[in-house]
Design a protein around this motif. Structure first.
Motif, PDB file in Angstrom:
ATOM      1  N   ILE A  24     -26.428  12.816  14.934  1.00 59.88           N
ATOM      2  CA  ILE A  24     -26.927  11.962  16.006  1.00 59.88           C
ATOM      3  C   ILE A  24     -27.724  12.832  16.972  1.00 59.88           C
ATOM      4  CG2 ILE A  24     -26.323  10.464  17.953  1.00 59.88           C
ATOM      5  CD1 ILE A  24     -23.944   9.486  16.341  1.00 59.88           C
ATOM      6  N   ILE A  25     -28.953  12.427  17.199  1.00 56.32           N
ATOM      7  CA  ILE A  25     -29.827  13.086  18.164  1.00 56.32           C
ATOM      8  C   ILE A  25     -29.935  12.140  19.355  1.00 56.32           C
ATOM      9  CG2 ILE A  25     -32.166  13.918  18.631  1.00 56.32           C
ATOM     10  CD1 ILE A  25     -32.403  14.355  15.546  1.00 56.32           C
ATOM     11  N   GLU A  26     -29.589  12.619  20.531  1.00 54.65           N
ATOM     12  CA  GLU A  26     -29.639  11.768  21.723  1.00 54.65           C
ATOM     13  C   GLU A  26     -30.750  12.245  22.658  1.00 54.65           C
ATOM     14  OE1 GLU A  26     -25.762  10.227  23.258  1.00 54.65           O
ATOM     15  OE2 GLU A  26     -24.971  11.823  21.943  1.00 54.65           O
ATOM     16  N   ASN A  27     -31.751  11.409  22.813  1.00 59.06           N
ATOM     17  CA  ASN A  27     -32.847  11.686  23.748  1.00 59.06           C
ATOM     18  C   ASN A  27     -32.485  11.134  25.119  1.00 59.06           C
ATOM     19  OD1 ASN A  27     -34.453  12.833  21.744  1.00 59.06           O
ATOM     20  ND2 ASN A  27     -35.321  10.855  21.167  1.00 59.06           N
ATOM     21  N   ASN A  28     -32.896  11.837  26.157  1.00 55.19           N
ATOM     22  CA  ASN A  28     -32.658  11.375  27.525  1.00 55.19           C
ATOM     23  C   ASN A  28     -33.568  10.224  27.913  1.00 55.19           C
ATOM     24  OD1 ASN A  28     -30.619  13.252  28.050  1.00 55.19           O
ATOM     25  ND2 ASN A  28     -32.132  14.817  28.575  1.00 55.19           N
ATOM     26  N   ASP A  56     -26.671   1.528  26.355  1.00 57.06           N
ATOM     27  CA  ASP A  56     -25.714   0.492  25.969  1.00 57.06           C
ATOM     28  C   ASP A  56     -24.550   1.015  25.134  1.00 57.06           C
ATOM     29  OD1 ASP A  56     -26.963   1.068  23.599  1.00 57.06           O
ATOM     30  OD2 ASP A  56     -27.672  -0.973  23.210  1.00 57.06           O
ATOM     31  N   GLY A  57     -24.420   2.324  25.003  1.00 53.70           N
ATOM     32  CA  GLY A  57     -23.320   2.888  24.223  1.00 53.70           C
ATOM     33  C   GLY A  57     -23.582   2.932  22.731  1.00 53.70           C
ATOM     34  N   SER A  58     -24.831   2.737  22.311  1.00 61.71           N
ATOM     35  CA  SER A  58     -25.173   2.720  20.884  1.00 61.71           C
ATOM     36  C   SER A  58     -24.768   3.999  20.166  1.00 61.71           C
ATOM     37  CB  SER A  58     -26.678   2.517  20.698  1.00 61.71           C
ATOM     38  OG  SER A  58     -27.108   1.321  21.241  1.00 61.71           O
ATOM     39  N   ALA A  59     -25.068   5.135  20.773  1.00 60.27           N
ATOM     40  CA  ALA A  59     -24.758   6.413  20.120  1.00 60.27           C
ATOM     41  C   ALA A  59     -23.250   6.589  19.954  1.00 60.27           C
ATOM     42  CB  ALA A  59     -25.351   7.576  20.907  1.00 60.27           C
ATOM     43  N   ASP A  60     -22.490   6.220  20.960  1.00 61.63           N
ATOM     44  CA  ASP A  60     -21.029   6.333  20.865  1.00 61.63           C
ATOM     45  C   ASP A  60     -20.478   5.386  19.815  1.00 61.63           C
ATOM     46  OD1 ASP A  60     -20.905   8.302  22.816  1.00 61.63           O
ATOM     47  OD2 ASP A  60     -20.646   6.846  24.445  1.00 61.63           O
ATOM     48  N   PHE A  61     -21.015   4.158  19.764  1.00 67.10           N
ATOM     49  CA  PHE A  61     -20.589   3.190  18.745  1.00 67.10           C
ATOM     50  C   PHE A  61     -20.844   3.756  17.357  1.00 67.10           C
ATOM     51  CE2 PHE A  61     -22.022   0.001  15.688  1.00 67.10           C
ATOM     52  CZ  PHE A  61     -20.878  -0.775  15.570  1.00 67.10           C
ATOM     53  N   ALA A  62     -22.062   4.267  17.136  1.00 69.62           N
ATOM     54  CA  ALA A  62     -22.426   4.801  15.825  1.00 69.62           C
ATOM     55  C   ALA A  62     -21.562   6.008  15.470  1.00 69.62           C
ATOM     56  CB  ALA A  62     -23.904   5.176  15.818  1.00 69.62           C
ATOM     57  N   ARG A  63     -21.364   6.891  16.418  1.00 71.21           N
ATOM     58  CA  ARG A  63     -20.550   8.096  16.180  1.00 71.21           C
ATOM     59  C   ARG A  63     -19.136   7.708  15.744  1.00 71.21           C
ATOM     60  NH1 ARG A  63     -21.610  10.236  20.603  1.00 71.21           N
ATOM     61  NH2 ARG A  63     -23.260  11.627  19.877  1.00 71.21           N
ATOM     62  N   SER A  64     -18.536   6.783  16.464  1.00 71.41           N
ATOM     63  CA  SER A  64     -17.180   6.333  16.146  1.00 71.41           C
ATOM     64  C   SER A  64     -17.117   5.724  14.748  1.00 71.41           C
ATOM     65  CB  SER A  64     -16.726   5.323  17.196  1.00 71.41           C
ATOM     66  OG  SER A  64     -15.490   4.770  16.854  1.00 71.41           O
ATOM     67  N   LYS A  76     -25.124  -4.178  13.304  1.00 70.07           N
ATOM     68  CA  LYS A  76     -25.311  -4.669  11.941  1.00 70.07           C
ATOM     69  C   LYS A  76     -26.036  -3.680  11.041  1.00 70.07           C
ATOM     70  CE  LYS A  76     -25.205  -9.519  13.179  1.00 70.07           C
ATOM     71  NZ  LYS A  76     -25.867 -10.813  13.104  1.00 70.07           N
ATOM     72  N   CYS A  77     -26.888  -2.861  11.624  1.00 70.29           N
ATOM     73  CA  CYS A  77     -27.715  -1.956  10.822  1.00 70.29           C
ATOM     74  C   CYS A  77     -26.866  -0.939  10.059  1.00 70.29           C
ATOM     75  CB  CYS A  77     -28.723  -1.255  11.715  1.00 70.29           C
ATOM     76  SG  CYS A  77     -29.823  -0.149  10.819  1.00 70.29           S
ATOM     77  N   ILE A  78     -26.124  -0.129  10.779  1.00 72.66           N
ATOM     78  CA  ILE A  78     -25.351   0.931  10.118  1.00 72.66           C
ATOM     79  C   ILE A  78     -24.306   0.358   9.150  1.00 72.66           C
ATOM     80  CG2 ILE A  78     -23.760   2.862  10.476  1.00 72.66           C
ATOM     81  CD1 ILE A  78     -25.362   3.519  13.015  1.00 72.66           C
ATOM     82  N   LEU A 136     -19.260   6.116  12.172  1.00 69.72           N
ATOM     83  CA  LEU A 136     -19.577   7.067  11.112  1.00 69.72           C
ATOM     84  C   LEU A 136     -18.482   8.103  10.909  1.00 69.72           C
ATOM     85  CD1 LEU A 136     -23.371   7.413  11.889  1.00 69.72           C
ATOM     86  CD2 LEU A 136     -22.338   6.252   9.921  1.00 69.72           C
ATOM     87  N   GLN A 137     -17.793   8.497  11.974  1.00 73.51           N
ATOM     88  CA  GLN A 137     -16.669   9.423  11.822  1.00 73.51           C
ATOM     89  C   GLN A 137     -15.553   8.776  11.007  1.00 73.51           C
ATOM     90  OE1 GLN A 137     -15.940  10.417  15.940  1.00 73.51           O
ATOM     91  NE2 GLN A 137     -17.082  12.326  15.784  1.00 73.51           N
ATOM     92  N   LYS A 138     -15.293   7.497  11.250  1.00 73.70           N
ATOM     93  CA  LYS A 138     -14.259   6.781  10.484  1.00 73.70           C
ATOM     94  C   LYS A 138     -14.626   6.693   9.008  1.00 73.70           C
ATOM     95  CE  LYS A 138     -12.873   3.835  14.302  1.00 73.70           C
ATOM     96  NZ  LYS A 138     -12.997   2.495  14.867  1.00 73.70           N
ATOM     97  N   GLU A 139     -15.911   6.554   8.743  1.00 79.82           N
ATOM     98  CA  GLU A 139     -16.375   6.383   7.360  1.00 79.82           C
ATOM     99  C   GLU A 139     -16.458   7.699   6.606  1.00 79.82           C
ATOM    100  OE1 GLU A 139     -16.974   3.541   5.702  1.00 79.82           O
ATOM    101  OE2 GLU A 139     -16.389   2.375   7.470  1.00 79.82           O
ATOM    102  N   GLN A 140     -16.324   8.789   7.305  1.00 78.31           N
ATOM    103  CA  GLN A 140     -16.394  10.125   6.717  1.00 78.31           C
ATOM    104  C   GLN A 140     -17.654  10.301   5.868  1.00 78.31           C
ATOM    105  OE1 GLN A 140     -12.572  10.437   4.769  1.00 78.31           O
ATOM    106  NE2 GLN A 140     -11.618  11.180   6.638  1.00 78.31           N
TER     107      GLN A 140
END
Length: 126
Positions: A47-51, A28-36, A2-4, A38-42
């Motif tokens: 995205i910074i991914e911490n271990n 939980d796949g949050s970074a992949d969800f956001a990436r997908s 909901k945030c993005i 945001l790429q669609k939205e151009q």
């Protein structure tokens, strides 16, 4: 989830926006969800991914270090914003160039008529 989307529904011009997501070691796949999304939205994003979970403040600092904008807005993943939110914050900074920090009201996700401070507040001393 909901945030993005709430940020993307903002009435603020997208060409002036930069979204920086700092993923604090989620599994939980949050970074992949956001990436997908945001790429669609151009839209301009990073995205910074911490271990591991470095904590809220260190993650904000990581995002701030790579940000290119003049005004930085920090959100947590469980927040939704009003479509006018960005414009209102930018307006406050333009009305008072000495302003360094702006805090918005938070409304409870469970009762949209109730202010929710998250047990935190800022007074005039910060």
């Amino acid at each position: 989830e909901k945030c993005i989307p709430s940020v993307l529904q903002s009435d603020y011009p997208r060409d002036k926006m930069e979204i920086i997501l700092v993923d604090n070691g989620s599994t939980d796949g949050s970074a992949d969800f956001a990436r997908s999304l945001l790429q669609k939205e151009q839209i301009n994003f990073k995205i910074i991914e911490n271990n591991e979970n470095k904590g809220w403040s260190p993650a904000n600092n990581q995002g701030a270090r790579v940000a290119t904008g003049e005004i930085l807005l920090f959100l947590s993943n469980d927040m939704e914003v009003d479509k006018n939110w960005i414009k209102e914050i930018v307006k406050i900074f333009s009305l008072d160039p000495k302003a360094g920090v702006v805090q918005c009201n938070s409304i409870s996700m469970w009762d949209r008529k109730t202010l929710d401070s998250g047990m935190n507040y800022l007074d005039r001393f910060g």
